[in-house]
Each structure stands twice: as C-alpha cells, then as structure tokens.
Design an enzyme around this catalytic site. Structure first.
Site, PDB file in Angstrom:
ATOM      1  N   ARG A   1       0.827  -1.215   0.000  1.00  0.00           N
ATOM      2  CA  ARG A   1       0.000   0.000   0.000  1.00  0.00           C
ATOM      3  C   ARG A   1       0.859   1.262   0.000  1.00  0.00           C
ATOM      4  NH1 ARG A   1      -3.333  -3.472  -0.647  1.00  0.00           N
ATOM      5  NH2 ARG A   1      -5.475  -3.432   0.139  1.00  0.00           N
TER       6      ARG A   1
ATOM      7  N   GLU B   1      -4.845   3.846   6.364  1.00  0.00           N
ATOM      8  CA  GLU B   1      -4.546   3.700   4.944  1.00  0.00           C
ATOM      9  C   GLU B   1      -5.150   4.887   4.195  1.00  0.00           C
ATOM     10  OE1 GLU B   1      -6.742   1.641   1.714  1.00  0.00           O
ATOM     11  OE2 GLU B   1      -5.597  -0.080   2.445  1.00  0.00           O
TER      12      GLU B   1
ATOM     13  N   SER C   1     -10.806  -0.301   3.325  1.00  0.00           N
ATOM     14  CA  SER C   1     -10.020  -0.466   4.557  1.00  0.00           C
ATOM     15  C   SER C   1      -9.622   0.906   5.088  1.00  0.00           C
ATOM     16  CB  SER C   1      -8.734  -1.242   4.277  1.00  0.00           C
ATOM     17  OG  SER C   1      -9.013  -2.486   3.711  1.00  0.00           O
TER      18      SER C   1
END
Ligand code: EPU
Length: 342
Positions: free
Chosen positions: A167, A338, A241
C-alpha cells in the site's frame, strides 16, 4: 489557447466516497496533460495549496479545503506494443479503475482480474499500490507519466522508480503531493496464469459451480467476495479499509500468539516480519458493528469505517482515534490509517 474553468466554493460531498461535506475554495476539472501543465505554470495558482482528486475513494476530508482542488479526468485507453503473449495499455489517470478491469477481462487481457471492484481511478491505483486477493498493481505496472506540481514538467516513472511497497509508493512517501499522474501503462498477459490461491476465491468458485477458470470467472468470484464483505459507497459512505494491516516483529508476534493462539497472520517477505489483519484486532476489541453517532464500524468487516449519512470528517477521526487507542491498549500494536486525511 485553453481557457481554465475554475469554480469557487464547491461542496465536495459527491467527490468523496465517505460522503463528507467539505468545501473547496477553488475547484477545476482537467482533461489533458496539456491542460494540467498550463494550470500548474499559471502564477496565479502557484501560491495556493493544491489537492489532486481522483475517485475520492481513499480520502477523508476533515475540514474545508482552502486551496485549489484539481479533479483529474484525463481519459482514454491506448493499445501499443502487442505480441502473442502481452499487450501494453496506456490508460488515462481519470478512467474508473473497475471499468478498466472489466474492459481488460472482456478483451482477454489478464493480470488485474483479482483487483476487480476496487473503487477509485487508474491514476490513484499506483499511488498506494492497490492490492487484493493476492495481486497488486505493481505486478503488471510498466510506467507512468506525471506532471511536477511545482514546475509543470512531465516526467516518466518506471516500476523501479515508483518504489512500490505494501500500500505504498514513492508518491505516498518521498514524492508525496509533488506529482499529478497523467497516465499509467500496464503490461497485461494474453495467456494469464490465474491466481486463486487466496482462500475464499477457490471456495466461491466452487459455490458458483464454476469449473473452467477464465478471467471472467475469477473476476466474478472476486466481485462476489467483495460485495459480501465491503459496503457499496453508493449505499453507505466508506473508503474501504480504513487502516493498513500492521506489520510487526516476529518476537512480538510470538508473544501475542501465546496469549491468542488463533491470531491470523501472514508472512511479509522477510522472515522476521509478520502481517496481522487489522480487522481481527479491531473485532477482538469489540468494535465490529459498533456505532458512534452518525459513524461506525461496518458489521461485516471491522477494517471498514462507515458514514451512516451526516457524519463529519471529525466524527470519523474521533472513531478512528478510539479504535487505535483500544487496539494499542490490548495488543500494543499501532494501527496506521490507509486512508489519506485532508
Ligand atoms: N478479520 C476478522 N474480522 C474482521 C475482518 C477480518 O477477524 O472483521 C480477519 C479474518 O481472519 C480474515 C483476515 O482478517 O481471514 C483477513 O481479512 P480479509 O480477507 O477481509 O482482508 P483484510 O486483510 O482485512 C485486505 C485489504 C483489502 C483487500 C482484502 C482482500 C488491506 C488494508 N486491506 O483486507 O483492501 O480487499 O485484503 O485481499 O490490506 C482496501 O484497501 O480498501 C481493501 C478493501
């Protein structure tokens, strides 16, 4: 000569999947690299903070934005360099990611079918190296073209230069907020090797009574799993998320495992690092399905924070803070968002 159509005091509610009300002092939609270059070299706008908006699916607006929001709508798919095995596609950053995946599936181009139904745009995909069900964009990424925000100069970044990680990429680390991605080139396979090792895919394919693996069947299975776990932002505000899955040292993991023998875990490249699902940690702390006023934790996947309607960015930040505090108190693990806060 291109004229720039800059709007003022625009509500960003429809430009972020959390559905948060926040105003942009100035707002412009750009449709080509050339338009971007002109905008960025215009002295009038150089003094203002600028924010680049793609699909708005990984952003939390915590306040009004007192600068210029640039909505990237550079479109188009160009096929070039094709042989019996591979095809390279140059894709405009403003294209919707999932529609692009469906296009590739229909054309028989493999490599991103596991990334079906991920919200957002093609241009945003490399920034956080989107990933799901055992695949990441970095596996098929060839290069991208981006414009420097400070000088309007166009630069190429190949796979290595992007410094992809979990990520993460250079555009989230050392080059954060310095470039606007104009287009992305992917190298896709005409003889795909299917990646169905991620547990649920196999089960879903069996449940769907699919015998023959095709790009379409894998994509369908992924869509089925995502729809059963993740809320549709059109129905309920969310950004997928909210936190990254924490990566912890093996020593700490062994201690945790003594106390919680069933703790799920995944290896993370290096033998002394273990990835633990944040969703599990959050669920263990009793947050799954909990509501705090207008915002809450999704009842089918504890890693997702949802806005039931009129929640604010501050409400979501407060909920996130409380979740982080209880996970830290219980497991001594720090959760890192995130989602990008603006
Ligand atoms: N789990 C729980 N409770 C929950 C959620 C998860 O116990 O409420 C545990 C389960 O044991 C499960 C494990 O966590 O086996 C993993 O859960 P899941 O397969 O749903 O995946 P995830 O690790 O929670 C990651 C990505 C998702 C991606 C899925 C599938 C991150 C931060 N998230 O979630 O990406 O779709 O894997 O590959 O890495 C996104 O980035 O927005 C996103 C949705």
């Amino acid at each position: 000569m291109l004229s720039l159509n800059i709007q003022e005091n625009i509500d960003l509610r429809h430009f972020n999947t959390f559905g948060i009300h926040a105003k942009a002092r100035f707002f412009i939609t750009v449709r080509s690299l050339e338009e971007l270059r002109i905008l960025l070299q215009e002295p009038q706008w150089q003094a203002l903070p600028r924010f680049i908006l793609g699909g708005g699916s990984n952003i939390l607006f915590t306040r009004d934005y007192e600068g210029l929001v640039i909505k990237n709508e550079i479109m188009g798919i160009t096929r070039f360099h094709e042989d019996d095995n591979y095809v390279c596609l140059k894709v405009g950053a403003g294209e919707n990611w999932h529609e692009f995946v469906l296009y590739c599936v229909a054309q028989g181009y493999g490599g991103i079918e596991n990334l079906s139904l991920i919200p957002g745009t093609v241009g945003a995909a490399p920034i956080q190296n989107i990933g799901a069900y055992g695949a990441e964009i970095k596996d098929v990424f060839q290069e991208l073209e981006a414009v420097g925000i400070a000088d309007g100069v166009i630069q190429q970044f190949d796979n290595q230069k992007c410094e992809f990680g979990y990520r993460n990429s250079i555009f989230k680390s050392s080059h954060k907020n310095q470039f606007i991605i104009g287009n992305v080139t992917l190298r896709l396979s005409k003889n795909p090797i299917f990646n169905t090792s991620y547990g649920a895919i196999q089960t879903v394919l069996q449940d769907m009574k699919i015998k023959e693996l095709t790009l379409k069947s894998v994509s369908d299975a992924v869509m089925h799993i995502r729809r059963s776990k993740l809320p549709d932002p059109k129905m309920i505000g969310n950004a997928g998320s909210f936190f990254k899955n924490p990566i912890i040292l093996e020593n700490q993991f062994i201690e945790l495992q003594k106390k919680y023998p069933h703790i799920p875990h995944f290896s993370e490249g290096s033998p002394d690092l273990i990835k633990v699902p944040a969703g599990w940690l959050i669920e263990q702390c009793g947050w799954k399905g909990k509501r705090l006023g207008e915002v809450g934790v999704y009842d089918k996947q504890a890693l997702v924070i949802v806005n039931y309607g009129s929640g604010t960015g501050a409400d979501i930040q407060e909920l996130a803070r409380q979740i982080q505090a209880s996970v830290f108190e219980r497991f001594a693990v720090r959760l890192i968002p995130e989602v990008v806060m603006v």
